[in-house]
Design a protein around this motif. Structure first.
Motif, PDB file in Angstrom:
ATOM      1  N   SER A  11      66.052  61.171  -0.556  1.00 23.79           N
ATOM      2  CA  SER A  11      65.064  61.677  -1.521  1.00 23.79           C
ATOM      3  C   SER A  11      65.396  61.256  -2.944  1.00 23.79           C
ATOM      4  N   LEU A  12      66.652  61.462  -3.377  1.00 27.29           N
ATOM      5  CA  LEU A  12      67.003  61.185  -4.768  1.00 27.29           C
ATOM      6  C   LEU A  12      67.054  59.686  -5.051  1.00 27.29           C
ATOM      7  N   LEU A  13      67.831  58.948  -4.264  1.00 25.85           N
ATOM      8  CA  LEU A  13      67.931  57.510  -4.511  1.00 25.85           C
ATOM      9  C   LEU A  13      66.619  56.799  -4.188  1.00 25.85           C
ATOM     10  N   GLY A  14      65.939  57.249  -3.144  1.00 20.06           N
ATOM     11  CA  GLY A  14      64.647  56.643  -2.823  1.00 20.06           C
ATOM     12  C   GLY A  14      63.622  56.878  -3.910  1.00 20.06           C
ATOM     13  N   ALA A  15      63.623  58.077  -4.500  1.00 25.75           N
ATOM     14  CA  ALA A  15      62.666  58.382  -5.565  1.00 25.75           C
ATOM     15  C   ALA A  15      62.908  57.504  -6.791  1.00 25.75           C
ATOM     16  N   THR A  16      64.175  57.387  -7.211  1.00 27.31           N
ATOM     17  CA  THR A  16      64.462  56.574  -8.396  1.00 27.31           C
ATOM     18  C   THR A  16      64.170  55.093  -8.137  1.00 27.31           C
ATOM     19  N   THR A  17      64.515  54.604  -6.942  1.00 27.46           N
ATOM     20  CA  THR A  17      64.249  53.195  -6.625  1.00 27.46           C
ATOM     21  C   THR A  17      62.757  52.930  -6.545  1.00 27.46           C
ATOM     22  N   THR A  18      62.020  53.843  -5.921  1.00 26.66           N
ATOM     23  CA  THR A  18      60.568  53.682  -5.831  1.00 26.66           C
ATOM     24  C   THR A  18      59.922  53.705  -7.207  1.00 26.66           C
ATOM     25  N   LEU A  19      60.382  54.629  -8.058  1.00 24.67           N
ATOM     26  CA  LEU A  19      59.821  54.724  -9.402  1.00 24.67           C
ATOM     27  C   LEU A  19      60.164  53.485 -10.226  1.00 24.67           C
ATOM     28  N   ASN A  20      61.386  52.970 -10.097  1.00 25.43           N
ATOM     29  CA  ASN A  20      61.758  51.759 -10.818  1.00 25.43           C
ATOM     30  C   ASN A  20      60.919  50.573 -10.376  1.00 25.43           C
ATOM     31  N   GLU A  21      60.715  50.456  -9.076  1.00 26.66           N
ATOM     32  CA  GLU A  21      59.904  49.357  -8.561  1.00 26.66           C
ATOM     33  C   GLU A  21      58.458  49.499  -9.012  1.00 26.66           C
ATOM     34  N   ALA A  22      57.974  50.738  -9.077  1.00 26.01           N
ATOM     35  CA  ALA A  22      56.609  50.962  -9.559  1.00 26.01           C
ATOM     36  C   ALA A  22      56.467  50.541 -11.014  1.00 26.01           C
ATOM     37  N   LYS A  23      57.472  50.873 -11.846  1.00 26.23           N
ATOM     38  CA  LYS A  23      57.425  50.477 -13.252  1.00 26.23           C
ATOM     39  C   LYS A  23      57.461  48.948 -13.391  1.00 26.23           C
ATOM     40  N   ALA A  24      58.333  48.319 -12.605  1.00 23.69           N
ATOM     41  CA  ALA A  24      58.414  46.859 -12.664  1.00 23.69           C
ATOM     42  C   ALA A  24      57.116  46.219 -12.191  1.00 23.69           C
ATOM     43  N   THR A  25      56.520  46.765 -11.131  1.00 25.05           N
ATOM     44  CA  THR A  25      55.249  46.244 -10.633  1.00 25.05           C
ATOM     45  C   THR A  25      54.155  46.416 -11.674  1.00 25.05           C
ATOM     46  N   GLU A  26      54.155  47.567 -12.311  1.00 20.38           N
ATOM     47  CA  GLU A  26      53.151  47.849 -13.340  1.00 20.38           C
ATOM     48  C   GLU A  26      53.257  46.852 -14.490  1.00 20.38           C
TER      49      GLU A  26
END
Length: 818
Positions: A482-497
């Motif tokens: 949950s914690l590492l997946g959330a931060t990695t997903t959010l980072n990838e979302a920011k980079a994609t954006e």
């Protein structure tokens, strides 16, 4: 009843040692985090550093103050103002005035945090030469520290310089001193002055100059480069230790309650014997509570002692990792010990409360049962609370997605939300344990021999034992995912954006914080085949609801180049409508209707009414606002987006761009390289905080897993003896025990992965609603490592005690009293 309690503690020492270890470690962790959090609430007083020897420092306006109905609201300005020229003229009549400048310097072989100053300000720290002389020419410098010696030539982002002198470092910075003229070229704006005059006369001279500050005494520290670094460090530490403390407290309570409940459930036949001997249900309940009280007091006291030794170790680690300032130590506080002790005792009693009522209802016939089959592992309390928590988790997630999906992207939310779901799944774990165990063991059960079938049936019938052992694995895997997946997903979302919004082929960034000068910008615009969009970082401030002063990051850019090099996620309006009288905002703003006017304060504090030209979607929260350069006064150009014109050669244009920035220093990156460099990962403090949380969770749940496994194995002595009497060899029994341990770990891992997956799906849904298209990032390597550690611990903790028991004769083991 007290004598019975003490006798029981002596005879069933393995069970109570397990509870003691779980509780004492939990209390120790709570005490450590409480002490660390208490010690991070206050910072020591810090005096002036760069201007300790200066009489008076005059500083331009750097704060925006807006009066509201509930008091003034203040924010730091993105572009602080210089001292007005008329005020400077008055100050020069009073005495010597020295302009101060500070700018980042990158030098080969030098420290990463080098900062440049004019030599005339060195005497105010004071710095004293210990070798060489002061700089006289533009290419001469004096450095602090021992990283360079007089005569050394050093390549910097501002050209090659020669070290002509060195000064002893003062500990708060690594400085490079230029001549005053060269420092003015490298950093044209001067925001503060040192005045050699009487403070009262200085205040009189600047009277009427808006926002100008006169600093004397300890207030001179506000002229240092980062006067708020202690408070910022405290804020970061509070967030880190607060998060770690919250998660640690949850894990401790969860594991301790589970361990105590399992310890009571193991003793069903014992309670049946006591009922047969005439004990009343009330006596059984009181005995269980007395046992928990005795273990709770001893374990909580031991945990507080362990915490007193562990807290200084944590502080040393935080300082060594750069997460805490050098002054950070554990203070002399007592309330964390009280909190940890009484929490431990309360959890111990709560952990056996429900189980004690169940124990009191044990009938005398329970003593006649030889089977270990759980006839009713799900009590009405587990059904009620587990279902209620599961429904609560689903309802809160749905409400957040409907009303404010952006809240699911906040750290406090994606750290706390998994706890609710973990507790719900753990309470309901006995329901999926039996089908999961049968599914996992289906293939081994088809193989020749009885081993696979016994593994399947033992795990499926001993539901309570399987669920209790799987609980620590569930917590570890769920938290890691949950914690590492959330931060990695959010980072990838920011980079994609950012990647989707950037239409440029190249991004050029300056070497220092002074930005690109006009000459460099002209050379960049002159590169053949390049369409250039220069932009600046700034901010705007808006007062919402009449009381909240909100800061929004802004980029200042010309509309036509912006449309060429950027694909803004517009919900309404057009980029081409942006002009000096308008602004592009996002849907997060209270006012976000095209054509509506909004009152804002610009980056330098100037108030202005602007018309909304276009509105962007919210996205991950990085969609700030856009204004024209005229509405970002004094903001240096810190980024140049370049798009290739038709038929232009990328290699040729890249070469031309590098030549254009060679004199002033700068870096030319492709779009993808710039995205990777700009959004590489979570900031270090957050990342180390999560590693601290996960490390503690893995350590504690690992010990608890081993603890629970030893308790479960010791309770199966007669069962193992029956297998030996039925003809199984010692090694066959050990293989069976090991296989069961691994399967239980797999059950906990699957339930933990389910919790992590549900949490990540919630974040992914929020991102989709915020118009961000990205994938769910699952930290497979971390999950595999956590599951592997749990598997090794479970295997050792099951096989080793079973092997020790099996060294005795099977007939003796079959007659062991419980």
């Amino acid at each position: 009843m007290l004598s019975t309690t003490l006798l029981t503690l002596r005879l069933r020492w393995i069970t109570f040692i397990g509870s003691f270890v779980a509780l004492s470690l939990g209390v120790a962790l709570i005490a450590v985090m409480g002490l660390a959090l208490a010690s991070s609430l206050d910072a020591p007083d810090r005096g002036p550093e760069r201007f300790a020897a200066a009489r008076v420092v005059v500083k331009g306006q750097d704060t925006l103050k807006v009066p509201t109905s509930i008091g003034d609201r203040t924010r730091k300005l993105a572009q602080p103002r210089a001292v007005p020229t008329d005020a400077v003229a008055k100050l020069q009549d009073l005495g010597t005035v020295v302009e101060d400048r500070s700018f980042a310097v990158r030098a080969e072989g030098g420290p990463a945090d080098l900062v440049g100053h004019p030599w005339s300000t060195a005497a105010f720290a004071p710095y004293e030469l210990d070798a060489g002389r002061a700089p006289d020419a533009a290419d001469e410098v004096v450095v602090s520290g021992d990283w360079a010696r007089p005569g050394t030539r050093v390549r910097t982002d501002g050209g090659t310089v020669r070290v002509v002198g060195t000064a002893a470092g003062l500990g708060f910075e690594n400085a490079v001193f230029y001549t005053d003229a060269r420092a003015a070229e490298l950093s044209p704006r001067s925001l503060q002055l040192v005045v050699d005059a009487d403070a009262a006369a200085v205040r009189e001279a600047v009277r009427g100059s808006e926002g100008v500050q006169v600093l004397t005494g300890d207030a001179r520290r506000y002229a240092d480069a980062d006067p708020d670094r202690d408070s910022e460090a405290l804020t970061a530490m509070n967030a880190m230790f607060g998060t770690a403390g919250g998660v640690t407290g949850f894990v401790s309570v969860f594991v301790v309650a589970s361990t105590f409940a399992f310890a009571v459930a193991q003793r069903r036949r014992e309670f049946g014997l006591l009922r047969t001997a005439g004990a009343t249900p009330g006596q059984i309940r009181r005995m269980v509570v007395y046992e928990a009280l005795t273990v709770g007091v001893l374990a909580s006291a031991a945990g507080c002692v362990l915490g007193s030794y562990g807290a200084p170790k944590l502080a040393e680690w935080a300082v060594d990792e750069g997460l805490a300032p050098r002054w950070f130590t554990i203070g002399d506080y007592t309330w964390p010990y009280h909190m940890a002790f009484w929490t431990g005792l309360f959890v111990a009693l709560c952990g056996v409360l429900a189980a004690s009522w169940r124990a009191g209802r044990t009938g005398p016939t329970e003593a006649l049962r030889e089977a270990s089959v759980d006839t009713r592992p799900m009590t009405w309390g587990r059904w009620l609370f587990g279902t209620a928590l599961l429904i609560t988790a689903a309802v809160t997630l749905t409400l957040a997605l409907v009303t404010n999906p952006g809240d699911l992207l906040q750290r406090k939310t994606y750290v706390s939300r998994p706890m609710l779901l973990i507790t719900a799944v753990a309470l309901l774990a006995p329901v999926p344990v039996r089908p999961l165990a049968r599914l996992i063991a289906w293939l081994p059960a088809q193989l020749p021999g009885a081993g696979g079938m016994l593994v399947r049936e033992n795990a499926a019938t001993g539901v309570r034992r399987t669920a209790a052992v799987a609980a620590p694995v569930l917590v570890t895997v769920a938290l890691a995912g949950s914690l590492l997946g959330a931060t990695t997903t959010l980072n990838e979302a920011k980079a994609t954006e950012v990647r989707e919004q950037t239409a440029a082929d190249f991004v050029v960034t300056p070497a220092g914080n002074a930005g690109f000068d006009d000459a460099t910008l002209q050379r960049l615009r002159a590169v053949s085949g390049a369409e250039v969009s220069a932009s600046s970082s700034s901010a705007v401030y808006v007062l919402e609801d009449g009381v909240a002063l909100i800061r929004s990051d802004a980029r200042a850019v010309e509309p036509e180049p912006l449309a060429t090099t950027t694909r803004l996620p517009l919900a309404a309006g057009k980029v081409s409508d942006l002009d000096d009288d308008s602004i592009i905002v996002n849907e997060e703003w209270q006012k976000h209707t095209v054509g509506e006017r909004v009152d804002v304060w610009l980056g330098d504090g100037t108030r202005k009414s602007l018309k909304i030209a276009a509105v962007m979607t919210i996205g991950t929260g990085n969609n700030g606002v856009y204004v024209t350069p005229r509405n970002a006064p004094a903001a240096p150009v810190d980024r140049v987006d370049v798009r290739l014109s038709d038929d232009a050669d990328a290699g040729t244009v890249a070469t031309g761009l590098r030549q254009a920035v060679r004199a002033s220093g700068g870096e030319v990156l492709t779009r993808d390289a710039w995205v990777r460099a700009t959004y590489p990962e979570t900031n270090r403090t957050t990342r180390m905080g999560f590693l601290l949380v996960l490390g503690i969770a893995l350590l504690y749940t690992g010990i608890s897993l081993a603890n629970t496994m030893v308790m479960a194995t010791s309770d199966r002595v007669r069962e193992l003896a029956v297998l030996r009497l039925a003809g199984a060899t010692r090694w066959q029994v050990l293989r069976l025990v090991g296989a069961e341990a691994l399967m239980v770990v797999m059950v906990g891992g699957l339930l933990g992965a389910l919790v992590a997956g549900l949490n990540l799906v919630g974040m992914w849904s929020a991102l989709r609603l915020l118009s961000v298209r990205t994938s769910i990032e699952i930290p497979w390597a971390t999950l595999a490592a956590a599951l592997g550690v749990c598997a090794v611990l479970a295997l050792i903790s099951a096989v080793v005690p079973a092997g020790l028991f099996l060294r005795r004769r099977a007939v003796e083991l079959a007659g062991v009293r419980e």
